[in-house]
Design an enzyme around this catalytic site. Structure first.
Site, mmCIF file in Angstrom:
data_model
loop_
_atom_site.group_PDB
_atom_site.id
_atom_site.type_symbol
_atom_site.label_atom_id
_atom_site.label_comp_id
_atom_site.label_asym_id
_atom_site.label_seq_id
_atom_site.Cartn_x
_atom_site.Cartn_y
_atom_site.Cartn_z
ATOM 1 N N ASN A 64 0.863 -1.191 0.000
ATOM 2 C CA ASN A 64 0.000 0.000 0.000
ATOM 3 C C ASN A 64 0.894 1.234 0.000
ATOM 4 O O ASN A 64 1.513 1.553 1.016
ATOM 5 C CB ASN A 64 -0.892 -0.031 1.249
ATOM 6 N N GLU A 68 -3.885 0.249 -5.631
ATOM 7 C CA GLU A 68 -4.203 1.539 -6.258
ATOM 8 C C GLU A 68 -5.254 2.327 -5.498
ATOM 9 O O GLU A 68 -5.412 3.524 -5.697
ATOM 10 C CB GLU A 68 -4.719 1.288 -7.685
ATOM 11 N N ASN A 122 -9.764 -1.100 -0.956
ATOM 12 C CA ASN A 122 -10.488 -2.293 -1.432
ATOM 13 C C ASN A 122 -9.821 -3.023 -2.598
ATOM 14 O O ASN A 122 -10.295 -4.084 -2.993
ATOM 15 C CB ASN A 122 -11.943 -1.977 -1.820
ATOM 16 N N SER A 148 2.577 -2.916 4.602
ATOM 17 C CA SER A 148 1.584 -1.877 4.891
ATOM 18 C C SER A 148 1.365 -1.818 6.388
ATOM 19 O O SER A 148 2.073 -2.441 7.155
ATOM 20 C CB SER A 148 0.260 -2.251 4.225
ATOM 21 N N GLY A 149 0.293 -1.080 6.760
ATOM 22 C CA GLY A 149 -0.157 -1.133 8.144
ATOM 23 C C GLY A 149 -1.138 -2.286 8.292
ATOM 24 O O GLY A 149 -1.366 -3.042 7.340
ATOM 25 N N ASP A 150 -1.757 -2.374 9.486
ATOM 26 C CA ASP A 150 -2.690 -3.476 9.719
ATOM 27 C C ASP A 150 -3.947 -3.367 8.855
ATOM 28 O O ASP A 150 -4.624 -4.358 8.614
ATOM 29 C CB ASP A 150 -3.074 -3.516 11.205
ATOM 30 N N GLY A 151 -4.249 -2.151 8.377
ATOM 31 C CA GLY A 151 -5.464 -1.928 7.593
ATOM 32 C C GLY A 151 -5.516 -2.759 6.325
ATOM 33 O O GLY A 151 -6.567 -3.278 5.947
ATOM 34 N N ARG A 198 -1.839 11.002 10.240
ATOM 35 C CA ARG A 198 -1.123 9.816 9.756
ATOM 36 C C ARG A 198 0.232 10.150 9.156
ATOM 37 O O ARG A 198 1.138 9.334 9.167
ATOM 38 C CB ARG A 198 -1.965 9.010 8.780
ATOM 39 N N ARG A 211 1.283 9.345 15.935
ATOM 40 C CA ARG A 211 -0.031 9.996 15.912
ATOM 41 C C ARG A 211 -0.893 9.553 17.101
ATOM 42 O O ARG A 211 -1.665 10.328 17.650
ATOM 43 C CB ARG A 211 -0.741 9.740 14.587
#
Ligand SMILES: Nc1ncnc2c1ncn2[C@@H]1O[C@H](COP(=O)(O)OP(=O)(O)OP(=O)(O)O)[C@@H](O)[C@H]1O
Length: 561
Positions: free
Chosen positions: A138, A171, A174, A195-198, A299, A305
């Site tokens: 991401n 991109e 989702n 990426s992060g956990d998202g 962020r 943060r």
């Protein structure tokens, strides 16, 4: 596929540009041993098989006098001074008087190094090294450096370890979910998320959408921290006693390179709208969820943060009227100071541990006096020889009287927009049917053995990992596969000073603060009784409405050392 060689193997080479002394090298299933110099002044070095990463063969550089030499460079990441550091050992092969003969010897050593590395922990299930990994990045994670981290660090270690992989840069929100929903899982050996956990949350929920979801959620997944919330990466490192904070990306990349599978608990959730969600980190509401969501606007400053926003939130404390129901876990206890054994994995001793005991690996010592030798703890880009000379082809809430302080804006626009994007798939078919739950539907009573708590909570946070962000050690008793959701509950009558102390450092000691309850459960139902709040699952917003969940013990599969 390369043919196995029989171990142990021994040979005498020269360590390139490290003096004239011959170096006796031995490789066996425990690792690599080097003995340098004569009998009177012999120095030894050991590199454990668990620290080996790979080996490349090279031809002589143009300035080399013995142009018929071949070289093999062994890459390893042992622990030095509480940090994983790169070690590149380059051996010059001159046994034969022609390059082809020497190169053949070098290639045999390369095979032996790979074999020793892969045989380490071979009884554990591991990645199919002949298949590619799919890496999802991401580029907008955290402060936007995930792609840079891949190019600068991850790709270099993958190159050394000859990890075959394909990269997809996501991109939009989702995108990863769409990819894994349709992915042919036989086309790759595992998924790696940078990426992060998202993004991992998206991936798991994409896998849950598949008709074969029960198998798909068990697909091997690895995570390399690139976002502002990296709770899982830190939790895995904590579990393995790896020095994460010194080099988070390297420590996590090595988990992928070693490629052993470990089971991980997942949590299956059901929303009031009848939607199913899959979670690997946390579920909750109250102050931590508020900080997570509202600090989204910061962020750009990365993981700090959370700390910055915490200060603002304590000054303006909110309480949420809710009822929670839970089935207490019977198989675990939460006695402070009596924590259960951490690493469940079999792992070889690290250099540091060794040094504490006997003087050992990766320290060169003479037979008379023990002395450290200059270690080549070079940056990833360093190498004794130009890798381009390698001859091995790289395959490569409206205000409400029942909820205090809710008149202000309680959620960040970013997350709300993201929520809308993510909920736009409401009409998607849920292949995971109601019968997959063992708990009764939300509109039915909870079983008799469940407990009920009603309050104006400051927070209720259920977590299945020890860390929910790199510096938030929220649940010291959690291990990835303990089959438990640990509830951290703070009721409304807890003084503000306690909340301030808690948020100043969630380092495990917060569980000893008066008013903080810590309860291991197997299943949970949350029923909000006030109109507005932030409910989060793995740090992502879900609708503020009733929700329930239960543990799918050991149904996930993470990549570990
Ligand atoms: N290319 C993209 N552009 C914008 N958003 C994206 C893109 N790819 C993925 N996303 C979304 O970004 C969200 C946040 O990603 P991620 O977890 O990697 O970063 P983060 O900084 O840790 O964020 P957070 O802590 O808010 O989850 C994901 O939920 C995903 O839906």
């Amino acid at each position: 596929m390369e043919e196995d060689v029989s171990l142990p193997m021994e040979g005498i080479f020269k360590l390139y540009r490290q003096g004239r002394d011959p170096c006796r090298v031995r490789i066996d299933e425990n690792g690599l041993t080097l003995s340098i110099g004569g009998h009177n002044e012999e120095r030894k070095e050991e590199v454990k098989a668990s620290d080996l990463v790979g080996c490349v063969c090279m031809k002589a550089p143009p300035e080399e006098v013995q142009a018929y030499s071949a070289f093999f460079t062994v890459f390893a990441y042992p622990l030095y001074d509480k940090k994983r550091k790169r070690r590149a050992l380059c051996f010059q092969v001159t046994q034969e008087d022609n390059f082809e003969g020497n190169f053949e010897i070098a290639m045999k050593w390369r095979t032996a190094i790979h074999q020793a590395r892969r045989k380490h922990g071979v009884s554990e299930p591991h990645l199919d090294y002949n298949q590619k990994l799919l890496v999802l990045i991401n580029p907008n994670s955290g402060s936007g450096k995930a792609l840079q981290k891949y190019k600068r660090y991850v790709a270099a270690v993958f190159g050394e370890a000859e990890v075959q992989h394909k990269v997809i840069v996501t991109e939009r929100a989702n995108h990863a979910k769409e990819i894994v929903t349709k992915l042919d899982l036989t086309s790759c050996s595992g998924l790696v998320i940078i990426s992060g956990d998202g993004l991992l949350y998206e991936v798991y929920n994409g896998l849950l959408k598949r008709p074969d979801w029960e198998q798909a959620i068990q697909f091997p997944v690895g995570i390399i921290p690139g976002g502002s919330g990296n709770g899982l990466a830190r939790s895995i490192a904590h579990w393995l006693s790896e020095p994460y904070m010194a080099s988070p990306v390297l420590v996590s990349t090595l988990n992928i390179v070693h490629g052993h599978f470990s089971p991980m608990d997942l949590v299956l959730l059901e929303t009031a709208a009848g939607k199913r969600l899959l979670s690997f980190l946390s579920v909750g509401f109250g102050i931590i969820s508020d900080i997570d969501i509202e600090s989204e606007r910061l962020r750009i400053i990365g993981e700090s943060r959370f700390a910055v926003w915490a200060v603002a939130r304590v000054a303006n404390l909110r309480r949420y009227h809710a009822r929670i129901y839970f089935k207490r876990a019977t198989s675990v206890s939460t006695t402070s100071g009596q924590r259960r054994r951490k690493p469940v994995l079999e792992r070889s001793q690290t250099l540091e541990e060794d040094l504490k005991g006997s003087q050992a690996s990766s320290t060169i010592h003479s037979s008379r006096s023990v002395r450290s030798v200059d270690l080549q703890d070079s940056e990833l880009s360093d190498s004794f020889l130009d890798p381009s000379l390698s001859l091995v082809k790289d395959e490569p809430l409206q205000p409400d009287h029942s909820c205090d302080n809710l008149g202000e804006n309680i959620s960040s626009e970013d997350k709300r927009n993201n929520l809308e994007a993510k909920l736009s798939d409401e009409e998607e078919v849920d292949n995971c049917e109601r019968s997959c739950f063992t708990i009764p539907p939300l509109d039915q009573k909870v079983p008799e053995d469940w407990e009920i708590m009603e309050d104006h909570f400051i927070m209720m946070y259920g977590t299945y990992q020890s860390y929910i962000a790199s510096d938030v050690f929220i649940s010291p008793d959690s291990t990835p596969d303990d089959g438990c959701i640990y509830l951290i509950i703070i009721k409304g009558n807890t003084p503000k000073s306690t909340i301030a102390r808690l948020l100043l450092g969630i380092d495990g000691s917060h569980l000893n603060l008066p008013g903080v309850e810590y309860i291991p459960v197997e299943a949970l139902r949350i029923e909000p009784l006030c109109p507005k709040g932030n409910m989060t699952v793995d740090g992502e917003v879900v609708p503020w409405a009733s929700l329930q969940c239960e543990v799918l013990a050991k149904k996930g599969c993470i990549l570990t050392r």
